[in-house]
Every structure is written in C-alpha cells, then in structure tokens.
Design an enzyme around this catalytic site. Structure first.
Site, PDB file in Angstrom:
ATOM      1  N   HIS A   1     -11.762 -28.718   6.824  1.00 27.87           N
ATOM      2  CA  HIS A   1     -13.179 -29.060   6.619  1.00 27.87           C
ATOM      3  C   HIS A   1     -13.985 -28.575   7.823  1.00 27.87           C
ATOM      4  O   HIS A   1     -15.065 -28.015   7.663  1.00 27.87           O
ATOM      5  CB  HIS A   1     -13.309 -30.569   6.436  1.00 27.87           C
ATOM      6  CG  HIS A   1     -14.665 -31.023   6.018  1.00 27.87           C
ATOM      7  ND1 HIS A   1     -15.285 -30.595   4.866  1.00 27.87           N
ATOM      8  CD2 HIS A   1     -15.540 -31.896   6.604  1.00 27.87           C
ATOM      9  CE1 HIS A   1     -16.472 -31.172   4.758  1.00 27.87           C
ATOM     10  NE2 HIS A   1     -16.652 -31.961   5.790  1.00 27.87           N
TER      11      HIS A   1
ATOM     12  N   LYS B   1     -16.666 -22.805   8.064  1.00 27.08           N
ATOM     13  CA  LYS B   1     -18.016 -23.205   8.462  1.00 27.08           C
ATOM     14  C   LYS B   1     -18.457 -22.548   9.773  1.00 27.08           C
ATOM     15  O   LYS B   1     -19.652 -22.523  10.068  1.00 27.08           O
ATOM     16  CB  LYS B   1     -18.105 -24.731   8.569  1.00 27.08           C
ATOM     17  CG  LYS B   1     -17.983 -25.448   7.229  1.00 27.08           C
ATOM     18  CD  LYS B   1     -18.103 -26.953   7.376  1.00 27.08           C
ATOM     19  CE  LYS B   1     -17.954 -27.666   6.047  1.00 27.08           C
ATOM     20  NZ  LYS B   1     -16.578 -27.602   5.504  1.00 27.08           N
TER      21      LYS B   1
ATOM     22  N   GLU C   1      -9.927 -34.731  12.121  1.00 31.50           N
ATOM     23  CA  GLU C   1      -9.124 -33.755  11.384  1.00 31.50           C
ATOM     24  C   GLU C   1      -8.025 -33.155  12.267  1.00 31.50           C
ATOM     25  O   GLU C   1      -6.935 -32.841  11.774  1.00 31.50           O
ATOM     26  CB  GLU C   1     -10.022 -32.657  10.818  1.00 31.50           C
ATOM     27  CG  GLU C   1      -9.350 -31.859   9.726  1.00 31.50           C
ATOM     28  CD  GLU C   1     -10.315 -30.972   8.959  1.00 31.50           C
ATOM     29  OE1 GLU C   1      -9.910 -30.435   7.916  1.00 31.50           O
ATOM     30  OE2 GLU C   1     -11.472 -30.795   9.395  1.00 31.50           O
TER      31      GLU C   1
ATOM     32  N   CYS D   1     -20.458 -34.044   0.933  1.00 34.58           N
ATOM     33  CA  CYS D   1     -19.914 -32.739   1.305  1.00 34.58           C
ATOM     34  C   CYS D   1     -18.542 -32.468   0.709  1.00 34.58           C
ATOM     35  O   CYS D   1     -17.971 -31.392   0.936  1.00 34.58           O
ATOM     36  CB  CYS D   1     -19.874 -32.612   2.825  1.00 34.58           C
ATOM     37  SG  CYS D   1     -21.498 -32.830   3.577  1.00 34.58           S
TER      38      CYS D   1
ATOM     39  N   PHE E   1     -19.869 -37.720   3.625  1.00 31.09           N
ATOM     40  CA  PHE E   1     -20.506 -38.993   3.951  1.00 31.09           C
ATOM     41  C   PHE E   1     -20.198 -39.984   2.825  1.00 31.09           C
ATOM     42  O   PHE E   1     -20.145 -39.626   1.653  1.00 31.09           O
ATOM     43  CB  PHE E   1     -22.020 -38.825   4.062  1.00 31.09           C
ATOM     44  CG  PHE E   1     -22.487 -38.189   5.348  1.00 31.09           C
ATOM     45  CD1 PHE E   1     -21.616 -37.881   6.369  1.00 31.09           C
ATOM     46  CD2 PHE E   1     -23.837 -37.911   5.535  1.00 31.09           C
ATOM     47  CE1 PHE E   1     -22.047 -37.302   7.552  1.00 31.09           C
ATOM     48  CE2 PHE E   1     -24.296 -37.336   6.709  1.00 31.09           C
ATOM     49  CZ  PHE E   1     -23.397 -37.028   7.719  1.00 31.09           C
TER      50      PHE E   1
ATOM     51  N   HIS F   1     -22.462 -25.150   7.324  1.00 32.00           N
ATOM     52  CA  HIS F   1     -22.060 -26.246   6.444  1.00 32.00           C
ATOM     53  C   HIS F   1     -22.933 -26.210   5.203  1.00 32.00           C
ATOM     54  O   HIS F   1     -24.115 -26.560   5.247  1.00 32.00           O
ATOM     55  CB  HIS F   1     -22.209 -27.578   7.168  1.00 32.00           C
ATOM     56  CG  HIS F   1     -21.482 -28.711   6.495  1.00 32.00           C
ATOM     57  ND1 HIS F   1     -21.071 -28.650   5.188  1.00 32.00           N
ATOM     58  CD2 HIS F   1     -21.092 -29.939   6.958  1.00 32.00           C
ATOM     59  CE1 HIS F   1     -20.468 -29.781   4.856  1.00 32.00           C
ATOM     60  NE2 HIS F   1     -20.457 -30.577   5.912  1.00 32.00           N
TER      61      HIS F   1
END
Length: 440
Positions: A335, A364, A346, A195, A428, A369
């Site tokens: 993010h 998002k 975060e 991502c 990831f 996402h």
C-alpha cells in the site's frame, strides 16, 4: 395423469440436483469457485498519471520517476502539487453525446473499462449482458461538480444549480455509466472502503463469480478529487507531504524522512472470469486471482492499528484461500502511502509475516495516492509484474530504516521470476484488503 406424474418426477429430480449442487458449493473449501477452478484476469485497463494505457503506465512505473508537479488549480494552497492525469483528452476518449453528463471520475472509469474489455477480447454487443457484472469502487465521487454547484447556488440562486448535479456527483455514477456503456445487466455495485475501494471491488467481483451470479465481472476503482477543497482537507489532517520546493521528491514510500502522501487521480479496471470459462472461449489468462482477504481494524477512524494485526488478518485470509503459507509469497505490492503511520505499520506487517523477505514495491511513489483507485491500479501493477518478471522500483527511496529490513526494490527495476504475489490495500475506517495473484 401419466404426463403430469412424469413432469412431477422430472421437477423433483431437478430440485434435488439443484439442492445437491448448492450443498456441494456450501461445503466446498473457501477459495474454490463455483464449478471449480480459479479466477482468471483476462483484461486490464488503466488511466494514471504515469500513463493512460497499460504500456505507458508500465513504462512510467518501471522508470521509478514521480509524476508529481505543481497544479494551477492548487495555486496559493499550502500544498500546491499533485499527480494529475495529463496524457489523455478524456472527453475525446469517451466520445459521444453522453460525455457532458459525466464527472471526471466517471470518464476515467469508462476509459479504463473499455480498455480492459477490449484487452479481454470481449465484444459487449455479443455477450449475454445479464451474466456480466460491474463492481467499481469510488471513495468520494463528483466533488468538483458539487463544489461548483454550491458556488452557483450561493452566487446566483437555485435556478443556477444543474439538474444533473445528483447523477454526476454520486459515487455509484461510475458503475452505472460503465454498465450502460457495456450493456452489463448483471449486478452493478459501488463498494466504498476509502483507499481500499478498488481492491474491495475486485474481491466482491470474485464473490460474484464464486456464487455463480455472473460469468464475467468488470471490476476496479476510480477517483478524481484534485480540487482545492479536498487537497486542503487532507493537508489540514497532516496527511500530505509539504515538500512544495521539490514535488517530484515528495512521495517516498518507506523512506525514513517521509512526511505524507501526494494526491493523485486515475482509474483501473480488470476483467475477471472463471478460469475454465476463459479457457473454454479461447481467452488469454494474464494472471490468476487465487485469494482475497478482508478485515477491519476497529481501532481508529483514520490511523491504522500500529502493530498491523488487522491488516495481517486480511493477508492471512488471502493466503488461506490461495492455499499458500507466507513463505510461498515471492513479491508484495505494498500500500506504501509515504505517511509515517501507514508505512511503519506495513513495514512491521511485512517483516513479521514474511521473514523470508520477498521483494517489495510501492507504486504510489510514482503515481501518488489515487485513493479509491489505488487498489485496482496496484492490482494491475501486480499482474504486470507476474507477466514480465520485473519488479518496478519505489520512487525516491534509497533504503529502509524502520524496525524490519524489507527487500524494497529501489533505483531501477529488478528482474525476478515472480510466481506468487500479494497486493495490500488499506483505507480510512480501518478497512484492509489483500489480493493474492498467481502467474498464469
């Protein structure tokens, strides 16, 4: 002999000059580009669930309304909703006979790339293609094509498998097709950092300009994996929201009751050039990319390092390259996945590194996402925030209740003169990327 001696002297002088230039480049501070100056963002292109061009995307993002809806292709699954791109006929937008050989993620990338190049004022028929690069992050590739052909093989045998399966499914197909369409004959790369791929692509593009390999780079990310197999796989991991009763409220970055992300699809591309080159050709600089930091958690295949140390290293490197202290940052494009682990990490990162509480947004909540496309889409959003002096709100968020009090923008857009901004991307595998942008 005299002519040979003169040639030898000139060649030696050229070699010494070239070596001197290389040495100066090697010893220059990181973040100072080949030939001096910064990287200019001269073009933007974007195709998202909130809109299939810059203006509709920005309006959708500033509305603060989620685009999530139930999808027919996901009917009967535990998670039957997502954020699809609905507002464009991709086949018509791509046009031509080559469209039949492209998977959906490639079409998304190509439309966004064409938009970005046109916005930058470039004509691919007139540029030196050998000096133009393409860097396009894709996480998965043509998984729907792969699944379809696996069924064909099982049901009807080998002759039913498409001879185009391989070029349609491989993740680098998007970079290759964009390069073909644009006549870009410089480096064509397809970084895969889950991502964070779109943001990694922008960072790599900056390196290509820094090294002098390219004069123009078209960079970004694309992803389209809204298939039953992939959605089910993420659901089985526990990564997706299960708010099937109200999909529009499901993606809620930084909310106390968040329960997972909502799958999206899309693409975004930026045209990047050295600032001095953009100025020399009379191009319009929309923002400056002044830092790009990357790091790896080396902690877990899917979970972020809880205290955010790995992510912090990426952000600090971006700040170092930009020549900023944390207190210089006006705005953070987070993010913000709406998952328990990412948003907690975060929140800790932003709260500890930026105690002066810069404004925070998280796209998002609106577009879902978009996986490999997310970092590029959010880079576009960051550039638009710098340009418009407007911070979009986070969808479905009233207040932040985690350990640190963040200044999240909620309910409606906030007018703010933003001079400096950082965009976070995490993936990831522990991949972390931070991009630092400054208003032009």
């Amino acid at each position: 002999m005299s002519q040979l001696a003169d040639e030898s002297t000139r060649a030696t002088s050229r070699d010494r000059a070239a070596e001197s230039a290389r040495a100066a480049h090697r010893t220059a501070p990181r973040g100072v580009l080949h030939g001096g100056g910064a990287v200019a963002v001269t073009g933007l292109g974007v195709v998202t669930p909130a809109g299939a061009d810059e203006h509709s995307f920005w309006a959708g993002l500033c509305s603060g309304r989620s685009t999530a809806r139930r999808c027919d292709e996901l009917t009967g699954l535990p998670v039957d909703f997502a954020c699809p791109v609905d507002s464009i006929d991709l086949d018509a937008a791509v046009g031509g006979r080559s469209v039949w050989r492209m998977a959906r993620f490639v079409k998304l990338a190509l439309v966004a790339a064409r938009q970005a190049v046109a916005d930058a004022g470039h004509d691919p028929a007139r540029w030196d293609g050998g000096r133009v690069g393409v860097v396009l992050g894709v996480g998965v590739g043509g998984v729907s094509v792969l699944v379809d052909n696996a069924r064909r093989l099982a049901d009807d045998g080998p002759d039913a498998v498409s001879p185009l399966l391989v070029p349609m499914m491989i993740p680098n197909a998007a970079a290759g097709e964009v390069a073909i369409a644009l006549g870009a004959r410089g480096p064509s790369l397809a970084p895969v950092t889950a991502c964070a791929s779109g943001a990694t692509a922008i960072s790599v593009a900056r390196d290509l300009l820094d090294s002098g390999q390219c004069d123009i780079v078209v960079a970004g990310g694309a992803e389209s994996v809204l298939t039953p197999l992939v959605v089910t796989a993420f659901a089985r991991m526990g990564a997706l929201s299960t708010r099937s009763g109200d999909p529009a409220s499901a993606s809620r970055p930084f909310a106390a009751d968040r329960d997972g992300f909502v799958m999206g699809e899309g693409a975004a591309m930026l045209v990047l050039e050295r600032e001095k080159d953009a100025t020399a050709r009379g191009g319009h600089t929309r923002a400056l990319l002044v830092g790009a930091g990357s790091s790896t958690d080396a902690y877990h295949p899917t979970a972020p390092e809880p205290d955010g140390r790995g992510a912090r290293r990426a952000v600090e490197e971006a700040l170092r390259q930009a020549g900023w202290t944390p207190g210089d940052v006006d705005h953070v494009n987070a993010h913000g996945t709406s998952t328990l682990l990412n948003d907690a990490m975060e929140t800790a990162l932003i709260g500890s590194l930026f105690p002066h509480a810069p404004t925070v947004t998280a796209p998002k909540g609106v577009v879902g996402h978009t996986l490999a496309a997310a970092g590029a889409i959010e880079a576009v959003a960051t550039v638009l925030t710098l340009e418009h002096g407007l911070v979009p709100p986070i969808a479905n968020l009233d207040s932040v209740t985690d350990a640190f009090e963040l200044d999240c923008v909620v309910k409606e857009p906030r007018h703010q003169s933003v001079e400096t901004a950082v965009s976070h991307s995490f993936g990831f595998g522990g991949h972390n990327v931070a991009l630092a942008f400054r208003r032009a």
